[in-house]
Enzyme design. Structure first.
Site, PDB file in Angstrom:
ATOM      1  N   ASN A 208      21.706 -21.927  30.164  1.00  0.00           N
ATOM      2  CA  ASN A 208      21.866 -23.098  31.042  1.00  0.00           C
ATOM      3  C   ASN A 208      20.610 -23.294  31.880  1.00  0.00           C
ATOM      4  OD1 ASN A 208      22.165 -21.539  33.618  1.00  0.00           O
ATOM      5  ND2 ASN A 208      23.887 -20.692  32.461  1.00  0.00           N
ATOM      6  N   ASP A 277      30.144 -18.637  30.449  1.00  0.00           N
ATOM      7  CA  ASP A 277      31.560 -18.280  30.370  1.00  0.00           C
ATOM      8  C   ASP A 277      31.920 -17.728  28.996  1.00  0.00           C
ATOM      9  OD1 ASP A 277      32.172 -18.980  32.990  1.00  0.00           O
ATOM     10  OD2 ASP A 277      32.335 -21.099  32.468  1.00  0.00           O
ATOM     11  N   LYS A 287      18.290 -14.496  11.146  1.00  0.00           N
ATOM     12  CA  LYS A 287      18.265 -15.884  11.608  1.00  0.00           C
ATOM     13  C   LYS A 287      19.249 -16.724  10.781  1.00  0.00           C
ATOM     14  CE  LYS A 287      15.254 -19.789  12.209  1.00  0.00           C
ATOM     15  NZ  LYS A 287      14.045 -20.431  11.771  1.00  0.00           N
ATOM     16  N   PRO A 305      33.255 -11.516  30.300  1.00  0.00           N
ATOM     17  CA  PRO A 305      33.977 -11.046  31.498  1.00  0.00           C
ATOM     18  C   PRO A 305      33.562 -11.881  32.704  1.00  0.00           C
ATOM     19  CG  PRO A 305      32.272  -9.477  30.829  1.00  0.00           C
ATOM     20  CD  PRO A 305      32.330 -10.521  29.768  1.00  0.00           C
ATOM     21  N   ASP A 306      34.501 -12.141  33.611  1.00  0.00           N
ATOM     22  CA  ASP A 306      34.161 -12.843  34.849  1.00  0.00           C
ATOM     23  C   ASP A 306      33.725 -11.775  35.861  1.00  0.00           C
ATOM     24  OD1 ASP A 306      34.249 -14.111  37.412  1.00  0.00           O
ATOM     25  OD2 ASP A 306      35.357 -15.744  36.468  1.00  0.00           O
ATOM     26  N   ILE A 307      32.432 -11.731  36.110  1.00  0.00           N
ATOM     27  CA  ILE A 307      31.854 -10.641  36.910  1.00  0.00           C
ATOM     28  C   ILE A 307      32.381 -10.642  38.338  1.00  0.00           C
ATOM     29  CG2 ILE A 307      29.679  -9.610  37.720  1.00  0.00           C
ATOM     30  CD1 ILE A 307      28.331 -11.163  35.331  1.00  0.00           C
ATOM     31  N   LYS A 337      38.739 -22.029  42.978  1.00  0.00           N
ATOM     32  CA  LYS A 337      38.057 -20.818  42.480  1.00  0.00           C
ATOM     33  C   LYS A 337      38.100 -19.683  43.493  1.00  0.00           C
ATOM     34  CE  LYS A 337      34.937 -22.880  39.371  1.00  0.00           C
ATOM     35  NZ  LYS A 337      33.672 -23.496  39.168  1.00  0.00           N
ATOM     36  N   LYS A 341      39.869 -16.391  42.053  1.00  0.00           N
ATOM     37  CA  LYS A 341      39.029 -15.207  41.840  1.00  0.00           C
ATOM     38  C   LYS A 341      39.193 -14.180  42.955  1.00  0.00           C
ATOM     39  CE  LYS A 341      35.607 -17.793  39.178  1.00  0.00           C
ATOM     40  NZ  LYS A 341      34.484 -17.549  38.289  1.00  0.00           N
TER      41      LYS A 341
HETATM   42  O1  C5P Z   1      34.225 -20.199  37.132  1.00  0.00           O
HETATM   43  P1  C5P Z   1      32.806 -20.515  37.429  1.00  0.00           P
HETATM   44  O2  C5P Z   1      31.846 -20.063  36.377  1.00  0.00           O
HETATM   45  O3  C5P Z   1      32.539 -21.927  37.840  1.00  0.00           O
HETATM   46  O4  C5P Z   1      32.540 -19.682  38.763  1.00  0.00           O
HETATM   47  C1  C5P Z   1      31.284 -19.592  39.359  1.00  0.00           C
HETATM   48  C2  C5P Z   1      31.178 -18.302  40.117  1.00  0.00           C
HETATM   49  O5  C5P Z   1      31.645 -17.221  39.327  1.00  0.00           O
HETATM   50  C3  C5P Z   1      29.740 -17.947  40.405  1.00  0.00           C
HETATM   51  O6  C5P Z   1      29.733 -17.184  41.587  1.00  0.00           O
HETATM   52  C4  C5P Z   1      29.334 -17.118  39.196  1.00  0.00           C
HETATM   53  O7  C5P Z   1      28.248 -16.261  39.493  1.00  0.00           O
HETATM   54  C5  C5P Z   1      30.608 -16.344  38.932  1.00  0.00           C
HETATM   55  N1  C5P Z   1      30.840 -16.001  37.530  1.00  0.00           N
HETATM   56  C6  C5P Z   1      30.786 -14.673  37.138  1.00  0.00           C
HETATM   57  N2  C5P Z   1      31.062 -14.332  35.839  1.00  0.00           N
HETATM   58  C7  C5P Z   1      31.367 -15.272  34.940  1.00  0.00           C
HETATM   59  C8  C5P Z   1      31.423 -16.627  35.319  1.00  0.00           C
HETATM   60  C9  C5P Z   1      31.139 -16.952  36.617  1.00  0.00           C
HETATM   61  O8  C5P Z   1      30.498 -13.813  37.963  1.00  0.00           O
HETATM   62  N3  C5P Z   1      31.611 -14.922  33.695  1.00  0.00           N
END
Ligand code: C5P
Length: 403
Positions: A208, A277, A287, A305-307, A337, A341
């Site tokens: 991105n 995501d 390739k 994983p959502d960190i 969020k 979260k």
């Molecule tokens: O759900 P979204 O991606 O919009 O949330 C944004 C927040 O979550 C940011 O703080 C981003 O650094 C964190 N995030 C994360 N791991 C992910 C996706 C988002 O830590 N896989």
């Protein structure tokens, strides 16, 4: 000591104006961006060209100059600055500032500015000692401006006394002191920044537009606040900030692993990274070839994983701050969020607006926690970072006070 700080240096008419040229260099040495505004009288002592060459920006001298106004209008210039430093400040300038005049560019900028204004006076000792000058000084102090010097010594006019411009190195140190808060001393802050790259094959990836600027600015602000800082960053074009433990990573999984390793020691985790995501379900070792006769291709993605969510829901639960980059329904989505979260705070910004979006130097954010929203006006990412750190320190102090 002044990483990416935007300093507007106002030079007024006095023999010490020549020392302001050195000040530009020394501020730059500390990482500051410097733009110069001169009063008409200052240009009698040193030419604008000197300051233009040193600062590499046009020097602004007139309020109504169409040429410089098109480069950056005076209100924009006032908004640009994280700090205004007037060095040297003449007795006349102090008087005009104290009476709220806006009769030239520099006084107008000071009126329009919302940032801190620091004044380093330089004048003949009798002028400095005069009741009128001292009354002006007191008034400006009462209004929140700060004074650097003057110092005592032999003056250009041959007299001795208080009125010399403070030593340039000391002015630089005082400027840095204005940004150094100690608010987070003893705390370990972990920050994620930049984009992640999710590999498809050895040459391609999904990513991105995140530049990393806001995350790096937060790392710098946390250092200035006295914290130990670990910056875990995806690939960016920015140099690693000084005095941070810099951990470069590539993918979301790498970032997750690096963050999890810090959890035992982290007091605060700020997730600024634009983490992908999803990642490709399979990583091709070779390739991927264009397949003849097909004008479309289907990629299967699986969730990363959502960190920040994992951090906020961990047993350790450091004070956890997320970022919400949205293009619509900013506050609504960000608040959702925050709750989903389990974050302590979330910073929302509108990435649809290019003036404050991913790669710009400015940001305009809303800082949200469960019971409060604080709107921050458009300002540099560096200043935004400083304000966010202040909010974090306040909330953290409240939290530990309640515990
Ligand atoms: O759900 P979204 O991606 O919009 O949330 C944004 C927040 O979550 C940011 O703080 C981003 O650094 C964190 N995030 C994360 N791991 C992910 C996706 C988002 O830590 N896989």
């Amino acid at each position: 000591m002044l990483p990416n700080k935007r300093i507007l240096l106002g030079v007024t008419g006095g023999i010490a104006a020549y020392k302001a040229a050195e000040l530009v260099r020394r501020l730059q040495d500390q990482g500051a961006q410097v733009r110069v505004v001169m009063t008409r009288a200052a240009t009698e002592f040193v030419t604008p060209l000197t300051f233009q060459a040193l600062s590499t920006y046009p020097v602004h001298t007139d309020l109504l100059n169409t040429e410089t106004e098109t480069v950056m209008g005076h209100i924009e210039l006032a908004r640009w600055a994280d700090l205004i430093v007037i060095a040297p400040a003449s007795a006349d300038f102090l008087a005009r500032l104290a009476t709220g005049r806006g009769d030239d560019l520099l006084t107008t900028l000071c009126l329009a500015a919302e940032c801190k204004i620091a004044i380093a006076p330089a004048m003949n000792q009798a002028m400095w000692a005069k009741a009128a000058t001292q009354a002006n000084r007191q008034l400006l102090l009462d209004r929140g401006m700060v004074f650097f010097g003057p110092e005592e010594g032999l003056q250009a006019c041959g007299e001795t006394g208080a009125g010399r411009l403070l030593d340039v190195a000391a002015i630089v140190e005082h400027c840095a002191g204005l940004f150094t808060t100690g608010l987070l001393s003893g705390k370990h802050v972990v920050i994620t920044a930049g984009p992640t790259r999710e590999a498809l094959d050895p040459v391609r990836y999904i990513s991105n537009h995140s530049s990393g600027k806001q995350g790096y600015a937060l790392a710098e602000a946390a250092v200035l606040a006295g914290a130990t800082v670990t910056l875990i960053s995806g690939p960016t074009n920015l140099p690693p900030p000084d005095r941070t433990n810099f951990v470069p990573v590539v993918s979301a999984q790498d970032m997750y692993d690096a963050v999890m390793q810090t959890l035992d020691i982290a007091d605060i985790v700020i997730g600024v990274a634009a983490v992908a995501d999803y990642r490709p379900a399979t990583l091709s070792e070779q390739k991927i070839k264009k397949s003849d006769g097909h004008n479309s291709m289907v990629l299967e993605l699986i969730e990363n994983p959502d960190i920040i969510k994992a951090v906020a829901n961990s047993k350790h639960h450091p004070f956890t701050v997320g970022f919400a980059a949205e293009t619509t329904n900013l506050l609504e989505y960000a608040t959702k969020k925050l709750k989903q979260k389990n974050l302590d705070m979330i910073v929302a910004n509108d990435v649809a607006n290019h003036a404050i979006g991913f790669d710009s130097d400015d940001n305009e954010t809303a800082v949200i926690w469960v019971d409060h929203v604080e709107q921050l006006p458009r300002m540099s990412k560096s200043n935004t970072a400083g304000r966010i750190i202040e909010f974090i320190a306040q909330r953290l102090a409240q939290k530990s006070g309640c515990a």
